[in-house]
Design a protein around this motif. Structure first.
Motif, PDB file in Angstrom:
ATOM      1  N   LYS A   6      36.698  37.019  55.388  1.00  0.00           N
ATOM      2  CA  LYS A   6      34.956  37.823  55.133  1.00  0.00           C
ATOM      3  C   LYS A   6      35.445  39.172  55.022  1.00  0.00           C
ATOM      4  N   GLY A   7      34.941  39.437  54.112  1.00  0.00           N
ATOM      5  CA  GLY A   7      36.103  41.254  53.439  1.00  0.00           C
ATOM      6  C   GLY A   7      37.020  40.778  52.302  1.00  0.00           C
ATOM      7  N   GLU A   8      37.652  39.375  52.400  1.00  0.00           N
ATOM      8  CA  GLU A   8      38.979  39.827  51.471  1.00  0.00           C
ATOM      9  C   GLU A   8      37.634  39.029  49.924  1.00  0.00           C
ATOM     10  N   GLY A   9      38.627  39.477  49.307  1.00  0.00           N
ATOM     11  CA  GLY A   9      38.448  39.057  47.269  1.00  0.00           C
ATOM     12  C   GLY A   9      39.645  39.352  46.404  1.00  0.00           C
ATOM     13  N   TYR A  10      39.359  38.950  45.222  1.00  0.00           N
ATOM     14  CA  TYR A  10      40.605  38.960  44.339  1.00  0.00           C
ATOM     15  C   TYR A  10      39.547  38.589  43.251  1.00  0.00           C
ATOM     16  N   TYR A  11      40.829  39.573  41.905  1.00  0.00           N
ATOM     17  CA  TYR A  11      40.158  39.704  40.763  1.00  0.00           C
ATOM     18  C   TYR A  11      41.325  39.215  39.761  1.00  0.00           C
ATOM     19  N   GLN A  12      41.101  37.727  39.114  1.00  0.00           N
ATOM     20  CA  GLN A  12      42.412  36.712  38.537  1.00  0.00           C
ATOM     21  C   GLN A  12      41.437  37.617  37.004  1.00  0.00           C
ATOM     22  N   ASN A  13      42.636  37.873  35.847  1.00  0.00           N
ATOM     23  CA  ASN A  13      42.850  37.910  34.095  1.00  0.00           C
ATOM     24  C   ASN A  13      43.597  36.457  34.446  1.00  0.00           C
ATOM     25  N   ILE A  14      43.480  35.995  33.188  1.00  0.00           N
ATOM     26  CA  ILE A  14      43.959  34.994  32.227  1.00  0.00           C
ATOM     27  C   ILE A  14      44.139  35.002  31.000  1.00  0.00           C
ATOM     28  N   TRP A  15      45.466  35.382  30.069  1.00  0.00           N
ATOM     29  CA  TRP A  15      45.236  35.581  28.250  1.00  0.00           C
ATOM     30  C   TRP A  15      44.552  36.560  28.460  1.00  0.00           C
ATOM     31  N   VAL A  16      44.459  37.269  28.712  1.00  0.00           N
ATOM     32  CA  VAL A  16      43.448  38.541  28.891  1.00  0.00           C
ATOM     33  C   VAL A  16      41.635  38.877  29.300  1.00  0.00           C
ATOM     34  N   MET A  17      41.519  38.101  28.314  1.00  0.00           N
ATOM     35  CA  MET A  17      40.000  37.227  28.046  1.00  0.00           C
ATOM     36  C   MET A  17      39.364  36.951  29.244  1.00  0.00           C
ATOM     37  N   MET A  18      40.095  35.989  29.909  1.00  0.00           N
ATOM     38  CA  MET A  18      38.928  35.519  30.901  1.00  0.00           C
ATOM     39  C   MET A  18      39.018  36.076  32.317  1.00  0.00           C
ATOM     40  N   ASN A  19      37.946  36.662  32.945  1.00  0.00           N
ATOM     41  CA  ASN A  19      38.260  37.399  34.010  1.00  0.00           C
ATOM     42  C   ASN A  19      37.253  37.179  34.998  1.00  0.00           C
ATOM     43  N   SER A  20      37.950  36.841  36.003  1.00  0.00           N
ATOM     44  CA  SER A  20      36.902  36.376  37.153  1.00  0.00           C
ATOM     45  C   SER A  20      37.112  37.297  38.322  1.00  0.00           C
ATOM     46  N   PHE A  21      36.627  36.648  38.838  1.00  0.00           N
ATOM     47  CA  PHE A  21      36.703  37.639  40.477  1.00  0.00           C
ATOM     48  C   PHE A  21      36.002  36.716  41.953  1.00  0.00           C
ATOM     49  N   ALA A  22      36.324  36.748  43.063  1.00  0.00           N
ATOM     50  CA  ALA A  22      35.881  36.519  44.145  1.00  0.00           C
ATOM     51  C   ALA A  22      35.739  37.135  45.309  1.00  0.00           C
ATOM     52  N   ILE A  23      34.881  37.163  46.669  1.00  0.00           N
ATOM     53  CA  ILE A  23      34.930  37.787  47.277  1.00  0.00           C
ATOM     54  C   ILE A  23      34.341  36.642  49.075  1.00  0.00           C
ATOM     55  N   GLY A  24      35.233  36.917  49.787  1.00  0.00           N
ATOM     56  CA  GLY A  24      34.580  36.266  51.163  1.00  0.00           C
ATOM     57  C   GLY A  24      33.470  36.829  51.793  1.00  0.00           C
ATOM     58  N   ILE A  25      32.025  36.022  52.215  1.00  0.00           N
ATOM     59  CA  ILE A  25      30.589  37.392  52.830  1.00  0.00           C
ATOM     60  C   ILE A  25      31.776  36.715  54.182  1.00  0.00           C
ATOM     61  N   ASN A  26      32.069  35.608  53.808  1.00  0.00           N
ATOM     62  CA  ASN A  26      32.294  35.412  55.372  1.00  0.00           C
ATOM     63  C   ASN A  26      33.568  34.928  55.604  1.00  0.00           C
ATOM     64  N   LEU A  54      49.115  31.839  31.512  1.00  0.00           N
ATOM     65  CA  LEU A  54      49.536  33.214  31.736  1.00  0.00           C
ATOM     66  C   LEU A  54      48.239  33.552  32.168  1.00  0.00           C
ATOM     67  N   GLY A  55      48.354  34.091  34.129  1.00  0.00           N
ATOM     68  CA  GLY A  55      47.396  34.535  34.638  1.00  0.00           C
ATOM     69  C   GLY A  55      48.258  36.146  35.968  1.00  0.00           C
ATOM     70  N   ILE A  56      47.306  36.386  36.182  1.00  0.00           N
ATOM     71  CA  ILE A  56      47.272  37.707  37.532  1.00  0.00           C
ATOM     72  C   ILE A  56      46.103  37.364  37.910  1.00  0.00           C
ATOM     73  N   THR A  57      46.684  37.321  39.396  1.00  0.00           N
ATOM     74  CA  THR A  57      45.191  37.756  40.634  1.00  0.00           C
ATOM     75  C   THR A  57      46.160  39.076  41.398  1.00  0.00           C
ATOM     76  N   ILE A  58      45.240  39.561  41.344  1.00  0.00           N
ATOM     77  CA  ILE A  58      45.539  40.850  42.328  1.00  0.00           C
ATOM     78  C   ILE A  58      44.622  41.064  43.454  1.00  0.00           C
ATOM     79  N   PRO A  59      44.810  41.615  44.500  1.00  0.00           N
ATOM     80  CA  PRO A  59      43.886  40.919  46.014  1.00  0.00           C
ATOM     81  C   PRO A  59      43.159  42.487  45.818  1.00  0.00           C
ATOM     82  N   LEU A  60      41.704  41.880  46.739  1.00  0.00           N
ATOM     83  CA  LEU A  60      40.824  43.291  46.465  1.00  0.00           C
ATOM     84  C   LEU A  60      40.125  43.033  47.926  1.00  0.00           C
ATOM     85  N   GLY A  61      39.561  43.633  48.732  1.00  0.00           N
ATOM     86  CA  GLY A  61      39.003  44.578  49.682  1.00  0.00           C
ATOM     87  C   GLY A  61      39.812  44.213  50.964  1.00  0.00           C
TER      88      GLY A  61
END
Length: 299
Positions: free
Chosen positions: A110-130, A289-296
């Motif tokens: 709960k409250g954790e999340g991340y942002y992921q970028n793949i080859w600059v153009m592909m962007n995604s994120f996720a967050i824990g509701i619980n 090539l991708g990078i993931t940055i933790p959020l929350g």
């Protein structure tokens, strides 16, 4: 390629059932280890010897005893001594719920999340509701190029720990649409996949087997896509990764991915090669090539 795959599977088996993780926690259980992050971005790992309202006397694992001013400290994070091996702190996996792209059975807290970028153009994120349900989304901003139709999607994942840090199952859906050119409610612009999977092993060494039914344009595939993925930790900042897909049908097609993850501060840098097999794909390897940055927040 087959030799690399076999070696990785053997390593995963050793990690799951052998004693390779037994080196963790070699230090005394009562030892209090912390990570100090300063406002200029530096990270220090070790023990707090003493502190007051002005300064912190700190024993760093690399620099020995040092003094840090409280005004220069951004945060102090308690660390789990089970993440210490050979006197070095093994940083937490910044993307423990996924491989290159495919999810595994572990879920975000709960409250954790991340942002992921793949080859600059592909962007995604996720967050824990619980601790069991997470939601997310993504976008490939092709509208930046003359207003081209833009793929966008949302995700929901339910994760259940059957045996804590040993065996997890998960199910979810990725559903998307194409924005621009047509009404986004048009069924011909929708796509996605329903999936289920099981993960055996810890967050540092595991293997996942999954299956999913893809849908697009109002129809659902008649046969499931199969997925076999794994990760194995090789050091304080590194992992080996593999992610593989089989698309059964009249003309079977497969994708094999091999590579690694390197932890840079709190982010994870993923890199590797993608090998399409079967069909009319020919013989070539595409880079990943991708990078993931933790959020929350982390618990």
């Amino acid at each position: 390629m087959k030799t690399i795959f076999n070696n990785l599977i053997i390593s995963l088996i050793i990690a799951l059932f052998g004693s390779s993780q037994s080196g963790f926690g070699q230090q005394k259980a009562e030892q209090k280890v912390v990570q100090i992050e300063t406002k200029d971005g530096n990270l220090y790992t070790g023990e707090v010897l003493s502190n007051d309202s002005v300064r912190v006397l700190f024993k760093s694992d690399k620099l020995g005893e040092i003094t840090l001013l409280q005004v220069d400290i951004k945060k102090i994070i308690p660390l789990d001594v089970t993440q210490i091996k050979g006197g070095k702190f093994w940083l937490e996996n910044p993307q423990s719920t996924r491989y290159f792209f495919s999810p595994n059975g572990y879920g975000l807290k709960k409250g954790e999340g991340y942002y992921q970028n793949i080859w600059v153009m592909m962007n995604s994120f996720a967050i824990g509701i619980n601790d069991y349900i997470s939601v997310g989304g993504g976008l490939i901003p092709l509208f930046l190029f003359g207003g081209a139709p833009t793929p966008a999607w949302g995700t929901v994942k339910v994760s259940i720990p059957v045996s804590k840090n040993k065996f997890n199952v998960a199910a979810g859906v990725l559903a998307g649409t194409i924005i621009g050119g047509k009404d986004f409610t048009d069924s011909n612009t929708t796509y996605g996949i329903f999936y289920g999977l099981a993960t055996l092993g810890s967050k540092d060494a595991n293997v996942s087997l999954g299956a999913g039914y893809a849908f697009a344009g109002g129809s659902v595939s008649s046969s499931p896509m199969l997925n076999l993925s794994g990760m194995y930790r090789i050091g304080p900042r590194g992992y080996l990764l593999t992610e593989n897909y089989l698309f059964p049908g009249s003309s079977s097609f497969a994708l094999m991915m091999f590579g690694a993850r390197t932890i840079i501060k709190n982010a994870g840098l993923d890199y590797g090669l993608v090998f399409p097999l079967g069909g009319d794909s020919g013989s070539f390897a595409a880079p990943w090539l991708g990078i993931t940055i933790p959020l929350g927040r982390k618990k």
